[in-house]
Design a protein around this motif. Sequence first.
Motif, PDB file in Angstrom:
ATOM      1  N   GLU A  56       0.838  -1.201   0.000  1.00 51.05           N
ATOM      2  CA  GLU A  56       0.000   0.000   0.000  1.00 51.05           C
ATOM      3  C   GLU A  56       0.876   1.255   0.000  1.00 51.05           C
ATOM      4  OE1 GLU A  56      -2.509  -0.753   3.410  1.00 51.05           O
ATOM      5  OE2 GLU A  56      -3.962  -1.822   2.161  1.00 51.05           O
ATOM      6  N   LYS A  57       2.038   1.194   0.661  1.00 52.49           N
ATOM      7  CA  LYS A  57       2.992   2.313   0.675  1.00 52.49           C
ATOM      8  C   LYS A  57       4.389   1.731   0.555  1.00 52.49           C
ATOM      9  CE  LYS A  57       0.405   5.597   3.424  1.00 52.49           C
ATOM     10  NZ  LYS A  57       0.400   6.462   4.597  1.00 52.49           N
ATOM     11  N   GLY A  58       5.201   2.335  -0.292  1.00 52.62           N
ATOM     12  CA  GLY A  58       6.585   1.898  -0.433  1.00 52.62           C
ATOM     13  C   GLY A  58       6.839   1.243  -1.776  1.00 52.62           C
ATOM     14  N   ASN A  59       8.061   0.764  -1.946  1.00 49.68           N
ATOM     15  CA  ASN A  59       8.481   0.143  -3.193  1.00 49.68           C
ATOM     16  C   ASN A  59       8.061  -1.320  -3.275  1.00 49.68           C
ATOM     17  OD1 ASN A  59       9.839   2.365  -4.343  1.00 49.68           O
ATOM     18  ND2 ASN A  59      11.602   2.003  -3.041  1.00 49.68           N
ATOM     19  N   PRO A  60       7.789  -1.803  -4.475  1.00 47.48           N
ATOM     20  CA  PRO A  60       7.399  -3.206  -4.645  1.00 47.48           C
ATOM     21  C   PRO A  60       8.595  -4.149  -4.485  1.00 47.48           C
ATOM     22  CG  PRO A  60       7.491  -2.098  -6.763  1.00 47.48           C
ATOM     23  CD  PRO A  60       7.751  -1.059  -5.726  1.00 47.48           C
ATOM     24  N   SER A  61       8.296  -5.419  -4.271  1.00 47.56           N
ATOM     25  CA  SER A  61       9.288  -6.489  -4.239  1.00 47.56           C
ATOM     26  C   SER A  61       8.972  -7.423  -5.395  1.00 47.56           C
ATOM     27  CB  SER A  61       9.216  -7.252  -2.915  1.00 47.56           C
ATOM     28  OG  SER A  61       9.576  -6.416  -1.840  1.00 47.56           O
ATOM     29  N   THR A  62      10.024  -8.016  -5.978  1.00 42.05           N
ATOM     30  CA  THR A  62       9.826  -8.868  -7.146  1.00 42.05           C
ATOM     31  C   THR A  62      10.641 -10.144  -7.048  1.00 42.05           C
ATOM     32  OG1 THR A  62      11.629  -7.824  -8.366  1.00 42.05           O
ATOM     33  CG2 THR A  62       9.432  -6.898  -8.677  1.00 42.05           C
ATOM     34  N   ALA A  63      10.259 -11.114  -7.870  1.00 41.50           N
ATOM     35  CA  ALA A  63      10.996 -12.379  -7.985  1.00 41.50           C
ATOM     36  C   ALA A  63      10.657 -13.005  -9.325  1.00 41.50           C
ATOM     37  CB  ALA A  63      10.605 -13.327  -6.856  1.00 41.50           C
ATOM     38  N   GLN A  64      11.486 -13.954  -9.732  1.00 35.13           N
ATOM     39  CA  GLN A  64      11.194 -14.751 -10.920  1.00 35.13           C
ATOM     40  C   GLN A  64      11.170 -16.205 -10.480  1.00 35.13           C
ATOM     41  OE1 GLN A  64      13.570 -14.013 -14.358  1.00 35.13           O
ATOM     42  NE2 GLN A  64      12.334 -15.337 -15.635  1.00 35.13           N
ATOM     43  N   THR A  65      10.175 -16.940 -10.948  1.00 39.09           N
ATOM     44  CA  THR A  65      10.062 -18.346 -10.561  1.00 39.09           C
ATOM     45  C   THR A  65      11.100 -19.187 -11.299  1.00 39.09           C
ATOM     46  OG1 THR A  65       8.381 -18.775 -12.247  1.00 39.09           O
ATOM     47  CG2 THR A  65       7.592 -18.171 -10.038  1.00 39.09           C
ATOM     48  N   ASP A  66      11.527 -20.270 -10.630  1.00 38.29           N
ATOM     49  CA  ASP A  66      12.466 -21.193 -11.258  1.00 38.29           C
ATOM     50  C   ASP A  66      11.676 -22.290 -11.987  1.00 38.29           C
ATOM     51  OD1 ASP A  66      11.568 -22.987  -9.278  1.00 38.29           O
ATOM     52  OD2 ASP A  66      13.430 -22.909  -8.128  1.00 38.29           O
ATOM     53  N   ALA A  67      12.346 -23.323 -12.439  1.00 39.66           N
ATOM     54  CA  ALA A  67      11.701 -24.400 -13.205  1.00 39.66           C
ATOM     55  C   ALA A  67      10.631 -25.129 -12.401  1.00 39.66           C
ATOM     56  CB  ALA A  67      12.759 -25.389 -13.696  1.00 39.66           C
ATOM     57  N   GLU A  68      10.737 -25.079 -11.058  1.00 43.72           N
ATOM     58  CA  GLU A  68       9.754 -25.741 -10.189  1.00 43.72           C
ATOM     59  C   GLU A  68       8.665 -24.782  -9.714  1.00 43.72           C
ATOM     60  OE1 GLU A  68      12.376 -27.204  -7.196  1.00 43.72           O
ATOM     61  OE2 GLU A  68      13.022 -28.905  -8.418  1.00 43.72           O
ATOM     62  N   GLY A  69       8.670 -23.551 -10.243  1.00 44.15           N
ATOM     63  CA  GLY A  69       7.670 -22.557  -9.864  1.00 44.15           C
ATOM     64  C   GLY A  69       7.971 -21.845  -8.559  1.00 44.15           C
ATOM     65  N   LYS A  70       9.137 -22.088  -7.955  1.00 42.20           N
ATOM     66  CA  LYS A  70       9.494 -21.475  -6.673  1.00 42.20           C
ATOM     67  C   LYS A  70       9.998 -20.050  -6.882  1.00 42.20           C
ATOM     68  CE  LYS A  70      10.839 -25.835  -4.562  1.00 42.20           C
ATOM     69  NZ  LYS A  70      11.961 -26.599  -4.000  1.00 42.20           N
ATOM     70  N   GLY A  81      13.114  -9.864   0.644  1.00 42.07           N
ATOM     71  CA  GLY A  81      11.877  -9.754   1.390  1.00 42.07           C
ATOM     72  C   GLY A  81      10.925  -8.728   0.827  1.00 42.07           C
ATOM     73  N   ALA A  82       9.893  -8.456   1.626  1.00 47.82           N
ATOM     74  CA  ALA A  82       8.851  -7.494   1.255  1.00 47.82           C
ATOM     75  C   ALA A  82       8.443  -6.721   2.500  1.00 47.82           C
ATOM     76  CB  ALA A  82       7.650  -8.212   0.647  1.00 47.82           C
ATOM     77  N   ILE A  83       7.890  -5.542   2.280  1.00 50.38           N
ATOM     78  CA  ILE A  83       7.395  -4.701   3.365  1.00 50.38           C
ATOM     79  C   ILE A  83       6.188  -5.399   4.005  1.00 50.38           C
ATOM     80  CG2 ILE A  83       6.293  -2.482   3.875  1.00 50.38           C
ATOM     81  CD1 ILE A  83       7.902  -1.319   1.508  1.00 50.38           C
ATOM     82  N   PRO A  84       6.124  -5.476   5.344  1.00 52.60           N
ATOM     83  CA  PRO A  84       4.963  -6.089   5.985  1.00 52.60           C
ATOM     84  C   PRO A  84       3.678  -5.327   5.661  1.00 52.60           C
ATOM     85  CG  PRO A  84       6.740  -5.743   7.564  1.00 52.60           C
ATOM     86  CD  PRO A  84       7.124  -5.038   6.308  1.00 52.60           C
ATOM     87  N   GLY A  85       2.577  -6.056   5.563  1.00 51.88           N
ATOM     88  CA  GLY A  85       1.286  -5.441   5.302  1.00 51.88           C
ATOM     89  C   GLY A  85       0.600  -6.050   4.100  1.00 51.88           C
ATOM     90  N   LYS A  86      -0.481  -5.378   3.674  1.00 53.80           N
ATOM     91  CA  LYS A  86      -1.262  -5.854   2.533  1.00 53.80           C
ATOM     92  C   LYS A  86      -0.578  -5.480   1.225  1.00 53.80           C
ATOM     93  CE  LYS A  86      -5.662  -5.613   4.912  1.00 53.80           C
ATOM     94  NZ  LYS A  86      -7.026  -5.108   4.898  1.00 53.80           N
ATOM     95  N   HIS A  87      -0.644  -6.404   0.265  1.00 55.00           N
ATOM     96  CA  HIS A  87      -0.027  -6.206  -1.045  1.00 55.00           C
ATOM     97  C   HIS A  87      -0.999  -6.610  -2.145  1.00 55.00           C
ATOM     98  CE1 HIS A  87       4.293  -5.841   0.217  1.00 55.00           C
ATOM     99  NE2 HIS A  87       3.759  -6.341   1.312  1.00 55.00           N
ATOM    100  N   LYS A  88      -0.916  -5.883  -3.251  1.00 55.39           N
ATOM    101  CA  LYS A  88      -1.542  -6.320  -4.491  1.00 55.39           C
ATOM    102  C   LYS A  88      -0.475  -7.176  -5.165  1.00 55.39           C
ATOM    103  CE  LYS A  88      -2.288  -3.084  -7.514  1.00 55.39           C
ATOM    104  NZ  LYS A  88      -2.794  -2.045  -8.413  1.00 55.39           N
ATOM    105  N   VAL A  89      -0.860  -8.314  -5.732  1.00 59.94           N
ATOM    106  CA  VAL A  89       0.114  -9.224  -6.333  1.00 59.94           C
ATOM    107  C   VAL A  89      -0.161  -9.346  -7.828  1.00 59.94           C
ATOM    108  CG1 VAL A  89       1.061 -11.562  -6.311  1.00 59.94           C
ATOM    109  CG2 VAL A  89       0.308 -10.511  -4.175  1.00 59.94           C
TER     110      VAL A  89
END
Length: 167
Positions: A56-70, A81-89
Motif C-alpha cells: 500500500e505504501k513503499g516500493n514493490p518487491s519482485t521475484a522470478q520463478t524457477d523451473a519448479e515454480g518457486k 523480502g517485502a514490506i509487511p502489510g497488505k499487497h496487491k500481487v
Amino acid sequence: MRCKDQISLLSSLTLLTVFCFGCSGSGTEVQLENVSGVVTMDGKPLADAVVVFVPEKGNPSTAQTDAEGKYQLAHRGNAMGAIPGKHKVLITQGQPPAPEIDPDADMSEIDPETEAGLEDVGNEESSNPNANSGKKNPIPAKYNSNTTLTAEVKAGENTIDFKLESK
C-alpha cells in the motif's frame, strides 16, 4: 577577534552536528520480511513467471520463478523480502506490468529504458519488443494487468503459494 572566530567556529560545528544527526536514520531503511512460495498454473509449476508484490505504501518487491515454480522476493537491490502489510500481487511472464508506486518512494534505482511499455503486458500482443518477445502472455489478465490477487506479509517467514487457473 579571537573570541569572534571561536564563536563562529562553534556555531558552524553545532550546525554541522545537528545536520548530520538529522540526516542519519532518515527512514530510508524499511523493515522487510522473507517471502517465498510456489506458483502453479492448472496444477503444474509455472516457470519463468515474474511475481510482483505491491505494498500500500513503499516500493514493490519482485521475484522470478524457477523451473519448479518457486520464488523468493527481493526488495530494491540485494535486500531480500517485502514490506509487511497488505499487497496487491501481479504474476506475469515477460516483463512485469508497471505497478503503482508510492510517490514518496526512492526511484533512483529505476531504469526508465527497461520500465517503458510495461503497461502493455497482459493477454494482448505487446508492442514492446522486450516484453516476452511479442508472444501472447499465457497468464490471464486477472493475475496481472487486472489482478485480483492479494497477499498479507506478516512478521517472520512467509510462505505464500499461488494456484493460478488458465481459464
